[in-house]
Write a protein that holds these residues in place. Structure first.
Motif, PDB file in Angstrom:
ATOM      1  N   PHE A 144       0.681  -1.118  -0.053  1.00 36.33           N
ATOM      2  CA  PHE A 144       0.086   0.054   0.093  1.00 36.33           C
ATOM      3  C   PHE A 144       0.764   0.962   0.080  1.00 36.33           C
ATOM      4  O   PHE A 144       2.124   1.254   0.549  1.00 36.33           O
ATOM      5  CB  PHE A 144      -1.241  -0.084   1.190  1.00 36.33           C
ATOM      6  CG  PHE A 144      -0.437   0.143   2.451  1.00 36.33           C
ATOM      7  CD1 PHE A 144       0.015   1.360   2.924  1.00 36.33           C
ATOM      8  CD2 PHE A 144      -0.280  -1.013   3.327  1.00 36.33           C
ATOM      9  CE1 PHE A 144       0.712   1.448   4.250  1.00 36.33           C
ATOM     10  CE2 PHE A 144       0.378  -0.863   4.391  1.00 36.33           C
ATOM     11  CZ  PHE A 144       0.824   0.358   5.105  1.00 36.33           C
ATOM     12  N   THR A 145       0.293   2.372  -0.377  1.00 40.10           N
ATOM     13  CA  THR A 145       0.999   3.704  -0.376  1.00 40.10           C
ATOM     14  C   THR A 145       0.453   4.607   0.709  1.00 40.10           C
ATOM     15  O   THR A 145      -0.637   4.468   1.039  1.00 40.10           O
ATOM     16  CB  THR A 145       0.923   4.357  -1.789  1.00 40.10           C
ATOM     17  OG1 THR A 145      -0.597   4.573  -1.935  1.00 40.10           O
ATOM     18  CG2 THR A 145       1.394   3.359  -2.896  1.00 40.10           C
ATOM     19  N   GLN A 146       1.135   5.440   1.085  1.00 42.70           N
ATOM     20  CA  GLN A 146       0.576   6.560   1.719  1.00 42.70           C
ATOM     21  C   GLN A 146       1.198   7.798   1.396  1.00 42.70           C
ATOM     22  O   GLN A 146       2.642   7.965   1.764  1.00 42.70           O
ATOM     23  CB  GLN A 146       0.903   6.326   3.475  1.00 42.70           C
ATOM     24  CG  GLN A 146       0.765   7.443   4.462  1.00 42.70           C
ATOM     25  CD  GLN A 146      -0.687   7.951   4.320  1.00 42.70           C
ATOM     26  OE1 GLN A 146      -1.589   7.393   4.311  1.00 42.70           O
ATOM     27  NE2 GLN A 146      -0.785   9.359   4.243  1.00 42.70           N
ATOM     28  N   ALA A 210      -3.082   7.300  -4.549  1.00 40.67           N
ATOM     29  CA  ALA A 210      -2.954   6.069  -3.674  1.00 40.67           C
ATOM     30  C   ALA A 210      -3.040   4.990  -4.269  1.00 40.67           C
ATOM     31  O   ALA A 210      -3.872   4.807  -5.423  1.00 40.67           O
ATOM     32  CB  ALA A 210      -4.134   6.102  -2.573  1.00 40.67           C
ATOM     33  N   ALA A 212      -3.277   0.481  -3.900  1.00 44.88           N
ATOM     34  CA  ALA A 212      -2.877  -0.805  -3.089  1.00 44.88           C
ATOM     35  C   ALA A 212      -3.273  -2.105  -3.726  1.00 44.88           C
ATOM     36  O   ALA A 212      -3.951  -1.995  -4.612  1.00 44.88           O
ATOM     37  CB  ALA A 212      -4.167  -0.745  -1.768  1.00 44.88           C
ATOM     38  N   LEU A 268      -6.724  -2.325   5.459  1.00 43.02           N
ATOM     39  CA  LEU A 268      -5.311  -2.540   5.264  1.00 43.02           C
ATOM     40  C   LEU A 268      -4.794  -3.381   6.259  1.00 43.02           C
ATOM     41  O   LEU A 268      -5.245  -3.734   7.219  1.00 43.02           O
ATOM     42  CB  LEU A 268      -4.309  -1.240   4.978  1.00 43.02           C
ATOM     43  CG  LEU A 268      -4.752  -0.095   3.868  1.00 43.02           C
ATOM     44  CD1 LEU A 268      -3.799   1.390   4.174  1.00 43.02           C
ATOM     45  CD2 LEU A 268      -4.361  -0.661   2.798  1.00 43.02           C
ATOM     46  N   PHE A 272      -0.455  -0.174   8.683  1.00 38.86           N
ATOM     47  CA  PHE A 272      -0.925   0.975   8.323  1.00 38.86           C
ATOM     48  C   PHE A 272      -0.481   2.004   9.363  1.00 38.86           C
ATOM     49  O   PHE A 272      -0.868   1.749  10.478  1.00 38.86           O
ATOM     50  CB  PHE A 272      -2.183   0.867   7.899  1.00 38.86           C
ATOM     51  CG  PHE A 272      -2.485   2.315   7.167  1.00 38.86           C
ATOM     52  CD1 PHE A 272      -1.967   2.899   6.198  1.00 38.86           C
ATOM     53  CD2 PHE A 272      -3.970   3.064   7.782  1.00 38.86           C
ATOM     54  CE1 PHE A 272      -2.202   4.176   5.790  1.00 38.86           C
ATOM     55  CE2 PHE A 272      -4.313   4.040   7.120  1.00 38.86           C
ATOM     56  CZ  PHE A 272      -3.611   4.625   6.122  1.00 38.86           C
ATOM     57  N   PHE A 284      -8.424   4.433   3.026  1.00 40.28           N
ATOM     58  CA  PHE A 284      -7.578   3.521   3.426  1.00 40.28           C
ATOM     59  C   PHE A 284      -7.810   3.248   5.113  1.00 40.28           C
ATOM     60  O   PHE A 284      -7.737   4.621   5.653  1.00 40.28           O
ATOM     61  CB  PHE A 284      -6.207   3.694   2.840  1.00 40.28           C
ATOM     62  CG  PHE A 284      -5.981   3.754   1.676  1.00 40.28           C
ATOM     63  CD1 PHE A 284      -6.666   3.215   0.761  1.00 40.28           C
ATOM     64  CD2 PHE A 284      -4.580   3.510   1.361  1.00 40.28           C
ATOM     65  CE1 PHE A 284      -6.179   3.008  -0.717  1.00 40.28           C
ATOM     66  CE2 PHE A 284      -4.063   2.979   0.183  1.00 40.28           C
ATOM     67  CZ  PHE A 284      -4.985   2.732  -1.002  1.00 40.28           C
ATOM     68  N   THR A 286      -7.138   1.565   9.108  1.00 43.02           N
ATOM     69  CA  THR A 286      -6.537   0.380   9.822  1.00 43.02           C
ATOM     70  C   THR A 286      -7.490  -0.777  10.210  1.00 43.02           C
ATOM     71  O   THR A 286      -8.432  -0.598  10.479  1.00 43.02           O
ATOM     72  CB  THR A 286      -5.761   0.957  10.998  1.00 43.02           C
ATOM     73  OG1 THR A 286      -5.086   0.160  11.916  1.00 43.02           O
ATOM     74  CG2 THR A 286      -6.722   1.879  11.853  1.00 43.02           C
ATOM     75  N   ARG A 564       0.236   1.494  13.936  1.00 43.93           N
ATOM     76  CA  ARG A 564      -0.232   2.585  13.894  1.00 43.93           C
ATOM     77  C   ARG A 564       0.198   3.669  14.905  1.00 43.93           C
ATOM     78  O   ARG A 564       0.218   3.474  16.033  1.00 43.93           O
ATOM     79  CB  ARG A 564      -1.681   2.439  14.416  1.00 43.93           C
ATOM     80  CG  ARG A 564      -2.675   3.416  14.166  1.00 43.93           C
ATOM     81  CD  ARG A 564      -4.125   3.300  14.576  1.00 43.93           C
ATOM     82  NE  ARG A 564      -5.009   4.431  14.715  1.00 43.93           N
ATOM     83  CZ  ARG A 564      -6.280   4.393  15.096  1.00 43.93           C
ATOM     84  NH1 ARG A 564      -6.782   3.110  15.511  1.00 43.93           N
ATOM     85  NH2 ARG A 564      -7.071   5.173  15.173  1.00 43.93           N
ATOM     86  N   TYR A 595       7.248  -1.996  10.019  1.00 39.14           N
ATOM     87  CA  TYR A 595       6.467  -0.596  10.043  1.00 39.14           C
ATOM     88  C   TYR A 595       6.865  -0.188   8.827  1.00 39.14           C
ATOM     89  O   TYR A 595       7.841  -0.044   8.197  1.00 39.14           O
ATOM     90  CB  TYR A 595       7.225   0.047  11.347  1.00 39.14           C
ATOM     91  CG  TYR A 595       6.803  -0.180  12.842  1.00 39.14           C
ATOM     92  CD1 TYR A 595       6.075  -1.222  12.926  1.00 39.14           C
ATOM     93  CD2 TYR A 595       7.678   0.271  13.689  1.00 39.14           C
ATOM     94  CE1 TYR A 595       5.469  -1.524  14.417  1.00 39.14           C
ATOM     95  CE2 TYR A 595       7.128  -0.139  15.070  1.00 39.14           C
ATOM     96  CZ  TYR A 595       6.454  -0.992  15.329  1.00 39.14           C
ATOM     97  OH  TYR A 595       6.100  -1.529  16.672  1.00 39.14           O
ATOM     98  N   HIS A 596       5.903   1.041   8.698  1.00 34.97           N
ATOM     99  CA  HIS A 596       6.060   1.934   7.686  1.00 34.97           C
ATOM    100  C   HIS A 596       7.096   3.047   7.958  1.00 34.97           C
ATOM    101  O   HIS A 596       7.389   3.403   8.976  1.00 34.97           O
ATOM    102  CB  HIS A 596       4.482   2.643   7.220  1.00 34.97           C
ATOM    103  CG  HIS A 596       4.484   3.345   6.127  1.00 34.97           C
ATOM    104  ND1 HIS A 596       5.055   4.684   5.974  1.00 34.97           N
ATOM    105  CD2 HIS A 596       4.135   3.013   4.712  1.00 34.97           C
ATOM    106  CE1 HIS A 596       4.654   5.321   4.960  1.00 34.97           C
ATOM    107  NE2 HIS A 596       4.006   4.060   4.028  1.00 34.97           N
TER     108      HIS A 596
END
Ligand code: BES
Ligand code: ZN
Length: 611
Positions: A144-146, A210, A212, A268, A272, A284, A286, A564, A595-596
C-alpha cells in the motif's frame, strides 16, 4: 432522501477551464515543493506501471499533460529516491537535470520545455525503500502507499504540492493473484491477468494519489458504499462498516452533495501507520478499528468528511493543514451526532478536549508557536504539523463559531463555503477574509471570536467552548472512588460502559497505580483480552507505567503486529519514561521491519536509532 452527486446537478462544479487551475496556483508559496506551477503546471497524469513484489520496486512511465505560461522554459517535478531512466517532451527524448537532494524534500527534476509543449513523460523506477510504500510479505502479500504529506514524490515524480490538482488515469500490472486498487474508479473483482485500468476524472492533489495491491474481496454495504478486505477480515468488515451509507446520507444533508460518486473503504494490513487516510473514492483504514461492535466508526465519519474538507476544498500548503483537519473533525462530530446522537458525539468531544489540553501543555514546553493554528513549517518536515492543534484546536475554533452565530447560520455558511470553493485550494488568509465577509460581519462578532488569538496565538484561548458529558463525569467520579478505595474493582460498572467510558477510566488512572491494582482489574475484567484496540492501548500504556509485567507479552505482540503511530509513540515513550528503554529497544528491533517509514521515522527519533 439521498442527495448523492452521482449524475446529479447539485454536485459541485468542476473547474471550467484548465487556466483556472493555473490561476489558482499563484496564491501561496509551498516551501515543501520544488514545483513552479505558475510557469508550467501538470493537469493530467497518465501512469503506466508494473509492480514487482520480488524487487520491491515499481517501474513506470508518468506522462503529464501540462499547461504553460507564455515564457515557460522548464517543468519542475518533485522526486525522491527515484531512478530516472529517460524523459521525453512531446515524444522526443530530452536531457533532464536532477538537482541536489534535501532531507525529506528530495530533488527537483527539471525538464526543458517551451510554451508550446503539451506532454512530458518520465520513465523511472522506485527505490525498494520508497517512503510511501509498505510491502508486506508472507501468505498474503500486500503493498500500500501513503502519500500525505510529501511522500507521493517517492513513487510518482509530480508537482507534489496540495495546491496543484490534476486528473489521472493509470494502467497497472500486478501479480495475477492480487487485486489492484487506487484513489479512482475501482474494480470489484480480480482480473485474470493482473492488469487493471483506472480513471480519476476529478482533479486531485498529489497527496491523494494512492494505490493498494493485495488479495482482497469486495462487499457492497449500500447503494454507493462498500468494503474491500482480505478474506479473513471481509465478514467482520462488512458488519463493522454497515452504516457507511447512513453516514453518507447524513453528511450530504449537512454540507451538500457528495462529489465523488462512490465511497468505499479498504481495510489495510495492521502495519498501516495511520487510523485512516481519505484517498478519494477509497478510504484506506487500519484494521484496528474493527472491534466487532461498530464502536470505532467515528474514524469512518472523519475520512468521509474529508470528501468535502480537504478533498474538495484543499489546504494550499501544509502550513494551512488546520483547514483540512480542523474542519474535518468538526464535520466528523456533526456526522456522529446526526447518526448516533449527541450523547455519543459529546463523549467524543470530551475525550478530544482532554487530549488537546494535554498536547497543548506538551507542545508549549517544546515549541510554543506550534500551538498556533497557522503553522510555519518552512525547513521542517510537514509531518511535524500532525498534532492535536490542527485537529482539535481547529475543531474547537469552529465549534466556537457555531455556538456564537448559531447552528443554522453556521451550517448555511459552511455549505456555501464548500460549494463555492469546490476543487479549489484555500489558504489561511483567504479563509479569514471569507470568514469576515460572510460570517463575522459585525464588530461584536469579531470581538467575541478573537480570530487572531486562535489562528496566530499560543495555547487555548479563554473563549474555548466547554464540553460536558454526563457519562464521562460519572466515569471520573467512579475512578476517584476506585483510586481512594470507596469503590471496589468488582463494583466497577465495566460491562455497562461503552468503549469511550472504558478508555476514559484507563487513560486517567494515576501514573503511580500499583501493578497489584492492575492485576485486580485484569483478573476481574479480562483487560489483556479486550477486542477493542483503543481500550487495549490505554490498558497497555498504564501497564507499562505501572510495570505490570504480565501484560508485556500482549504489549510485545501488539507492537510487533500493529504499526499505527498513534499507538506506538505513547507506548514506546512510556517505556523510555520509566527506565525500560532496554525493553523498548528489544521490542522495536523485532517490530521495526514491519513498520512503515512514517512510523520508523518517529520511533527512530524517539529511541535514538540513527541508521
Ligand atoms: N489525512 C489524515 C492522515 C494524515 C495526516 C496523514 C497528515 C499524513 C499526514 C487522516 O484523515 C487522519 O486525520 N487520520 C487520523 C484519524 C482521525 C479519526 C483523527 C489518524 O490516522 O489518526
Ligand atoms: Zn483527517
Amino acid at each position: 432522501m439521498l442527495l448523492l452527486g452521482v449524475g446529479c446537478t447539485t454536485a459541485p462544479d468542476r473547474p471550467s477551464s484548465k487556466s483556472q487551475l493555473v490561476a489558482d496556483m499563484k496564491r501561496a508559496t509551498d516551501h515543501h515543493s520544488y514545483s513552479k506551477p505558475e510557469e508550467a503546471v501538470t493537469t493530467h497524469l497518465d501512469w503506466d506501471a508494473k509492480v514487482d513484489f520480488d524487487a520491491r520496486q515499481v517501474t513506470a512511465t508518468a506522462t503529464y499533460a501540462i499547461e504553460t505560461a507564455d515564457d515557460a522554459k522548464r517543468l519542475l517535478l518533485d522526486c525522491r529516491d527515484l531512478t530516472i531512466h529517460s524523459v521525453a517532451v512531446d515524444g522526443v527524448d530530452t536531457e533532464f537535470e536532477l538537482g541536489p537532494e534535501r532531507p525529506f524534500i528530495g530533488q527537483p527534476l527539471s525538464i526543458p520545455i517551451t510554451p508550446r509543449t503539451q506532454k512530458v513523460s518520465v520513465h523511472y523506477t522506485t527505490s525498494p525503500d520508497a517512503g510511501a510504500f509498505l510491502w508486506v510479505e508472507g501468505d498474503s502479500p500486500f503493498l500500500f502507499t501513503q502519500s500525505q504529506a510529501i511522500l507521493a514524490r517517492t513513487w510518482v515524480p509530480c508537482q507534489d504540492s496540495p495546491g496543484v490538482r490534476f486528473t489521472y488515469s493509470a494502467d497497472v500490472e500486478v501479480p495475477s493473484s492480487l487485486m489492484a486498487l487506487m484513489s479512482a474508479v475501482n474494480p470489484t473483482e480480480k482480473s485474470s491477468d493482473g492488469r487493471y485500468h483506472f480513471d480519476m476524472d476529478q482533479p486531485i492533489p498529489s497527496y491523494l494519489l494512492a494505490m493498494a495491491v493485495g488479495d482482497v474481496e469486495f462487499r457492497s454495504v449500500g447503494a454507493h458504499t462498500g468494503v474491500y478486505a482480505t478474506s479473513d477480515l471481509i465478514d467482520a468488515a462488512e458488519y463493522e462498516f454497515a452504516e457507511m451509507e447512513d453516514m453518507l446520507v447524513a453528511a450530504e444533508a449537512l454540507y451538500g452533495a457528495y462529489a465523488w460518486e462512490r465511497y468505499d473503504l479498504l481495510v489495510l494490513p495492521a502495519a498501516f501507520p495511520f487510523g485512516g487516510m481519505e484517498n478519494p473514492r477509497l478510504t484506506f483504514a487500519t484494521p484496528t478499528i474493527i472491534a466487532g461492535d461498530r464502536s470505532l466508526v467515528s474514524l469512518v465519519a472523519h475520512e468521509l468528511a474529508h470528501s468535502w474538507s480537504g478533498n474538495l476544498v484543499t489546504n494550499a500548503t501544509w502550513d494551512d493543514f488546520w483547514l483540512n483537519e480542523g474542519f474535518t473533525v468538526y464535520f466528523e462530530q456533526r456526522i456522529m451526532e446526526a447518526v448516533y446522537g449527541r450523547d455519543i458525539s459529546e463523549m467524543l468531544s470530551t475525550l478530544s478536549y482532554q487530549g488537546l489540553v494535554d498536547e497543548v501543555d506538551a507542545i508549549m514546553d517544546v515549541n510554543p508557536n506550534d500551538t498556533h493554528l497557522r503553522l510555519h513549517l518552512k525547513d521542517r518536515d510537514p509531518d511535524d504539523g500532525m498534532t492535536a492543534i490542527a485537529y482539535d484546536k481547529g475543531y474547537f475554533f469552529l465549534r466556537l463559531l457555531e455556538e456564537t452565530v448559531g447552528r443554522d447560520t453556521f451550517d448555511a455558511f459552511l455549505k456555501t463555503y464548500f460549494t463555492t470553493h469546490a476543487f479549489q485550494v484555500m489558504d489561511t488568509d483567504t479563509f479569514l477574509d471569507y470568514l469576515d465577509a460572510n460570517l463575522l460581519t459585525t464588530e461584536a462578532l469579531r470581538t467575541a471570536i478573537n480570530v487572531p488569538a486562535w489562528v496566530d496565538g499560543q495555547g487555548l484561548p479563554d473563549n474555548c467552548p466547554q464540553v460536558a458529558s454526563a457519562r464521562i463525569e460519572r466515569v471520573d467520579a467512579t475512578l476517584n472512588g476506585w483510586v481512594n478505595g470507596t469503590t471496589s474493582t468488582a463494583e466497577l460498572p465495566w460491562n455497562d460502559w461503552m468503549y469511550q467510558e472504558r478508555y476514559r477510566f484507563l487513560s486517567n488512572l494515576p501514573d503511580n497505580t500499583s501493578a497489584e491494582r492492575l492485576a485486580e482489574l485484569d483478573a476481574q475484567w479480562g483487560l489483556n483480552a479486550t477486542g477493542n484496540n483503543e481500550v487495549l492501548f490505554a490498558w497497555l500504556e498504564q501497564a507499562v507505567r505501572s510495570q505490570h509485567t504480565p501484560a508485556y507479552d500482549r504489549l510485545r505482540s501488539f507492537l510487533v503486529n500493529v504499526g499505527r503511530r498513534k499507538f506506538l509513540t505513547p507506548l514506546y515513550k512510556a517505556m523510555v519514561d520509566t527506565d525500560q528503554s532496554d525493553l523498548a529497544n528489544d521490542i522495536y528491533r523485532e517490530a521495526r521491519p514491519n513498520y512503515h517509514s512514517v512510523a520508523t521515522g518517529t520511533m527512530d527519533d524517539l529511541l535514538g536509532w540513527t541508521e
